[in-house]
Design a protein around this motif. Structure first.
Motif: not given
Length: 160
Positions: A109-118
Motif C-alpha cells: 500500500r503506497r500513499p496516493t500522490t496528489r494529482r491535479g490542482l486539488g
C-alpha cells in the motif's frame, strides 16, 4: 480397487495448459533413462535417489487427477519407501514447502500522490507590485511575426 462407471468419462478430454506436453516429455525422458541405465552397474546412489524422487513427484501430481488416483498413489508411495530402504537411500522428504498452503502476498500500500490542482488550490498569486498584461504586444502577434520572418501566407490547394 475402485470400479468406474462405464457411462462416465473419468478424465476430461482436454488437459490443463502444458500438462499434456510435460507428461509426454516425462515419458520420453523415462524411455531415455531406461535405454541408458539398462544394466545394474550403471546406477549409483545419487542417480537412484533422483529417479525415485521423480517417481514420487509424478505420483504426487497424478493424485489430483481422479479420486481413484489417490488410492493408487498411496500404494506407489509405500512401494517407493520400501525401495528406498532396500537401496539404502535416505527417507523421502516429508517437509516439502510444496505441500504447505500458499497464501498470496499482501499488496504493498503506497500513499496516493496528489494529482491535479486539488481542493486546496487558491489560484495564481501575483505580487501587488506586478500586474498581468491585458493585451499581447504587437511584436508577438502572428501577422507581425510573419512580416519579420518573411514567411509566405499559407494557401489552400486549388485557390489563387
Amino acid at each position: 480397487m475402485t470400479v468406474v462407471d462405464q457411462d462416465v468419462n473419468p478424465l476430461p478430454t482436454t488437459a490443463a495448459p502444458g500438462v499434456a506436453e510435460r507428461a509426454e516429455a516425462l515419458a520420453d525422458a523415462a524411455c531415455e533413462l531406461h535405454d541408458a541405465a539398462s544394466t545394474p552397474g550403471s546406477w549409483n546412489a545419487a542417480a537412484a535417489e533422483e529417479a525415485v524422487e521423480a517417481m514420487e513427484t509424478t505420483a504426487l501430481a497424478l493424485r489430483g487427477a481422479h479420486p481413484a488416483a489417490a488410492a493408487a498413489t498411496n500404494a506407489i508411495f509405500q512401494a517407493l519407501a520400501g525401495l528406498r530402504r532396500d537401496l539404502g537411500l535416505p527417507a523421502a522428504d516429508t517437509d516439502d514447502d510444496q505441500d504447505q498452503d500458499v497464501t498470496p502476498p499482501t499488496p504493498i500500500r503506497r500513499p496516493t500522490t496528489r494529482r491535479g490542482l486539488g481542493p486546496g488550490y487558491k489560484g495564481l498569486q501575483i505580487p501587488p507590485d506586478r500586474t498581468a498584461r491585458q493585451t499581447e504586444p504587437e511584436s508577438r502577434s502572428l501577422p507581425a511575426r510573419r512580416e519579420r520572418t518573411k514567411l509566405p501566407t499559407p494557401r489552400l490547394p486549388g485557390t489563387a
